[in-house]
Design a protein around this motif. Structure first.
Motif, mmCIF file in Angstrom:
data_model
loop_
_atom_site.group_PDB
_atom_site.id
_atom_site.type_symbol
_atom_site.label_atom_id
_atom_site.label_comp_id
_atom_site.label_asym_id
_atom_site.label_seq_id
_atom_site.Cartn_x
_atom_site.Cartn_y
_atom_site.Cartn_z
ATOM 1 N N THR A 295 0.858 -1.182 0.000
ATOM 2 C CA THR A 295 0.000 0.000 0.000
ATOM 3 C C THR A 295 0.897 1.235 0.000
ATOM 4 O OG1 THR A 295 -0.135 0.475 2.365
ATOM 5 C CG2 THR A 295 -1.575 -1.269 1.539
ATOM 6 N N ASN A 296 0.285 2.408 -0.147
ATOM 7 C CA ASN A 296 1.044 3.656 -0.046
ATOM 8 C C ASN A 296 0.821 4.349 1.296
ATOM 9 O OD1 ASN A 296 -1.592 4.532 -0.418
ATOM 10 N ND2 ASN A 296 -1.050 6.189 -1.824
ATOM 11 N N LEU A 297 0.315 3.627 2.302
ATOM 12 C CA LEU A 297 0.110 4.199 3.630
ATOM 13 C C LEU A 297 1.445 4.329 4.363
ATOM 14 C CD1 LEU A 297 -3.083 2.382 4.963
ATOM 15 C CD2 LEU A 297 -2.776 4.857 4.788
ATOM 16 N N SER A 298 1.656 5.459 5.008
ATOM 17 C CA SER A 298 2.833 5.625 5.854
ATOM 18 C C SER A 298 2.644 4.823 7.132
ATOM 19 C CB SER A 298 3.038 7.101 6.195
ATOM 20 O OG SER A 298 1.992 7.574 7.034
ATOM 21 N N LYS A 299 3.731 4.601 7.879
ATOM 22 C CA LYS A 299 3.625 3.845 9.131
ATOM 23 C C LYS A 299 2.760 4.581 10.150
ATOM 24 C CE LYS A 299 7.801 1.026 9.013
ATOM 25 N NZ LYS A 299 9.029 0.620 9.754
ATOM 26 N N GLY A 300 2.832 5.918 10.147
ATOM 27 C CA GLY A 300 2.028 6.696 11.083
ATOM 28 C C GLY A 300 0.549 6.614 10.778
ATOM 29 N N ASP A 301 0.170 6.825 9.511
ATOM 30 C CA ASP A 301 -1.237 6.738 9.138
ATOM 31 C C ASP A 301 -1.757 5.315 9.268
ATOM 32 O OD1 ASP A 301 -1.420 9.424 8.679
ATOM 33 O OD2 ASP A 301 -1.326 9.293 6.489
ATOM 34 N N CYS A 302 -0.880 4.342 9.028
ATOM 35 C CA CYS A 302 -1.267 2.937 9.213
ATOM 36 C C CYS A 302 -1.623 2.687 10.671
ATOM 37 C CB CYS A 302 -0.131 2.025 8.778
ATOM 38 S SG CYS A 302 -0.494 0.257 8.942
ATOM 39 N N ASN A 303 -0.844 3.244 11.582
ATOM 40 C CA ASN A 303 -1.124 3.077 13.006
ATOM 41 C C ASN A 303 -2.442 3.734 13.391
ATOM 42 O OD1 ASN A 303 -0.412 2.464 15.850
ATOM 43 N ND2 ASN A 303 -0.335 4.694 16.008
ATOM 44 N N ALA A 304 -2.691 4.940 12.881
ATOM 45 C CA ALA A 304 -3.934 5.642 13.204
ATOM 46 C C ALA A 304 -5.146 4.887 12.677
ATOM 47 C CB ALA A 304 -3.897 7.052 12.618
ATOM 48 N N PHE A 305 -5.033 4.276 11.507
ATOM 49 C CA PHE A 305 -6.149 3.576 10.892
ATOM 50 C C PHE A 305 -6.404 2.220 11.543
ATOM 51 C CE2 PHE A 305 -7.371 0.795 7.099
ATOM 52 C CZ PHE A 305 -8.726 0.981 7.289
ATOM 53 N N HIS A 309 -1.948 -3.038 17.805
ATOM 54 C CA HIS A 309 -1.530 -3.239 19.190
ATOM 55 C C HIS A 309 -0.044 -3.557 19.318
ATOM 56 C CE1 HIS A 309 -2.722 -7.137 17.530
ATOM 57 N NE2 HIS A 309 -1.955 -7.736 18.433
ATOM 58 N N THR A 310 0.644 -3.764 18.186
ATOM 59 C CA THR A 310 2.082 -4.038 18.227
ATOM 60 C C THR A 310 2.912 -2.827 17.814
ATOM 61 O OG1 THR A 310 2.222 -4.844 15.940
ATOM 62 C CG2 THR A 310 1.574 -6.440 17.630
ATOM 63 N N ALA A 311 2.268 -1.701 17.519
ATOM 64 C CA ALA A 311 2.988 -0.511 17.046
ATOM 65 C C ALA A 311 3.970 -0.008 18.103
ATOM 66 C CB ALA A 311 1.993 0.590 16.677
ATOM 67 N N ARG A 312 5.125 0.443 17.647
ATOM 68 C CA ARG A 312 6.162 0.962 18.531
ATOM 69 C C ARG A 312 6.491 2.405 18.141
ATOM 70 N NH1 ARG A 312 4.801 -3.165 20.441
ATOM 71 N NH2 ARG A 312 6.091 -4.810 21.391
ATOM 72 N N PHE A 313 7.007 3.156 19.101
ATOM 73 C CA PHE A 313 7.374 4.547 18.825
ATOM 74 C C PHE A 313 8.605 4.583 17.915
ATOM 75 C CE2 PHE A 313 9.754 8.431 19.536
ATOM 76 C CZ PHE A 313 8.766 9.394 19.319
ATOM 77 N N PHE A 325 3.782 6.792 16.992
ATOM 78 C CA PHE A 325 3.941 5.344 16.896
ATOM 79 C C PHE A 325 3.736 4.899 15.448
ATOM 80 C CE2 PHE A 325 3.263 5.962 21.342
ATOM 81 C CZ PHE A 325 3.950 4.922 21.973
ATOM 82 N N GLY A 326 4.537 3.922 15.007
ATOM 83 C CA GLY A 326 4.447 3.441 13.635
ATOM 84 C C GLY A 326 4.042 1.985 13.562
ATOM 85 N N SER A 327 3.257 1.642 12.550
ATOM 86 C CA SER A 327 2.797 0.270 12.348
ATOM 87 C C SER A 327 3.331 -0.289 11.031
ATOM 88 C CB SER A 327 1.263 0.223 12.328
ATOM 89 O OG SER A 327 0.811 -1.050 11.899
ATOM 90 N N GLY A 328 3.739 -1.545 11.060
ATOM 91 C CA GLY A 328 4.186 -2.234 9.857
ATOM 92 C C GLY A 328 3.118 -3.099 9.236
ATOM 93 N N TRP A 329 1.864 -2.898 9.639
ATOM 94 C CA TRP A 329 0.788 -3.732 9.118
ATOM 95 C C TRP A 329 0.393 -3.409 7.673
ATOM 96 C CZ3 TRP A 329 -3.563 -4.643 13.297
ATOM 97 C CH2 TRP A 329 -3.046 -5.455 14.316
ATOM 98 N N CYS A 330 0.796 -2.247 7.158
ATOM 99 C CA CYS A 330 0.318 -1.815 5.833
ATOM 100 C C CYS A 330 1.402 -1.824 4.769
ATOM 101 C CB CYS A 330 -0.260 -0.406 5.933
ATOM 102 S SG CYS A 330 -1.456 -0.186 7.269
ATOM 103 N N GLY A 331 2.590 -2.328 5.092
ATOM 104 C CA GLY A 331 3.705 -2.273 4.158
ATOM 105 C C GLY A 331 3.786 -3.478 3.237
ATOM 106 N N ALA A 332 4.886 -3.518 2.468
ATOM 107 C CA ALA A 332 5.104 -4.598 1.519
ATOM 108 C C ALA A 332 5.226 -5.933 2.245
ATOM 109 C CB ALA A 332 6.372 -4.321 0.722
#
Length: 349
Positions: A295-305, A309-313, A325-332
């Motif tokens: 996706t083209n979501l950033s880690k920050g916007d991915c966390n907000a969306f 629960h595993t997101a880290r600062f 906090f950033g999330s890796g749930w929306c990346g490649a």
């Protein structure tokens, strides 16, 4: 002599007419009608290395098992009615561990165009509420009755939300979508598809959701692997998920260091693009699909969306993600999926 010739001609015509009539009578004899059973049932199961839905993991990048059961009624060979139920293992921020789907619709076919119209419901039982500010009677907008179980609901007493990152999650994330799809078979090898889904309350965020995508598929000729029975295809999809503004349950009380906010009445959920491409191999009822998704979501916007629960600062500040906090749930990510799909009329006769 002329009379004899005329007589012979007349006899030949009469004989020919009789023969033609004979042939016509034989030609209209039809074979016995083929029995038509309109009922059928499709069912199957799969094991995937990662359950990805519109570019975002639903299983926290862990393996997921799924199964479905779909009774069908063929009104004609070109019109099918169906209902179905499916289930998959997930890992949601609100601690829900299963997705249960109930769906139904109609599939009309017109030549090369195969349509599908219906409604799909997504149920996530077993969730918990994480938002101490949403306790009923607190006077804070967005209160959730599921948070009344304790002084902090199920929230972390320090962050007020999920442990570690303080993200909020509702007990109930269930929602439904109406959809319309068409698959266009160009020839034996190429097909394209168009898909449209709409929900008035996507993931129960309080925000509407609209997803549209285009798909393409190339199927290798049946002779590619000789007489082995193995088939192959390459397919891909490009989609856009539009989202509205959440309700106040997910609102932010502070502004982002990068500007934007606060959004106490609810955040403008981030719309995004998603795409995937993969190769698949088929053998009898089995399919092995190997796919790349992003996706083209950033880690920050991915966390907000996602409220991951595993997101880290990691300093992933955005206007709707003031905590950084950033999330890796929306990346490649890569996905390997092995599935088996059967129908009663084809595989169980």
């Amino acid at each position: 002599m002329k009379k004899l010739a005329l007589l012979a001609t007349t006899l030949a015509m009469v004989s020919g007419s009789a023969l033609a009539a004979d042939l016509r009578v034989k030609a209209v004899k039809a074979p016995p009608p083929v029995a038509f059973d309109p009922w059928d049932i499709a069912f199957g199961a799969s094991l995937a290395s990662n359950y990805v839905f519109r570019g975002i993991t639903q299983s926290n990048h862990k393996p997921s098992v799924s199964a479905y059961f779909e009774p069908r009624y063929n009104v004609t060979k070109d019109l099918q009615l169906y209902v179905g139920a499916a289930g998959a293992s997930i890992s949601f921020p609100n601690r829900a561990a299963a997705e249960i789907d109930i769906y139904g619709g109609i599939r009309p076919t017109f030549g090369m165009f195969a349509f599908d119209f219906g409604v799909w419901g997504y149920l996530y039982p077993g969730g918990q509420c994480f938002n101490s500010a949403a306790i009923p009677g607190s006077g804070i907008p967005g209160s959730d009755a599921s948070c009344a179980a304790s002084p902090f609901g199920n929230s972390d007493p320090v962050t007020g939300g999920l442990p570690i990152n303080g993200n909020f999650a509702k007990k109930n994330a269930s929602f439904y979508e109406g959809f319309a799809k068409v698959n266009i078979t160009l020839n034996d090898q190429f097909s394209v598809g168009l898909n449209e889904y709409y929900s008035p309350n996507f993931l129960n965020l309080g925000a509407w959701g609209n997803y549209a995508s285009i798909t393409g598929k190339w199927t290798a000729p049946a002779t590619t692997f000789g007489a082995s029975g193995v088939g192959m295809y390459i397919s891909g999809e490009f989609g856009r998920q539009w989202l509205g503004t959440s309700d106040s349950f997910y609102g932010t009380a502070i502004a982002s260091p990068l500007g934007g906010g606060p959004f106490p009445a609810g955040i403008p959920e981030p719309s995004y693009n998603t795409w995937n491409i993969g190769i698949g191999f088929t053998y009898k009822v089995f399919t092995l699909d190997l796919r790349y998704s992003d996706t083209n979501l950033s880690k920050g916007d991915c966390n907000a969306f996602t409220s991951d629960h595993t997101a880290r600062f990691d300093g992933s500040f955005t206007p709707i993600n003031p905590g950084g906090f950033g999330s890796g749930w929306c990346g490649a990510t890569g996905i390997a999926k092995l599935s088996a799909d059967l129908t009663a009329m084809t595989n169980l006769k």
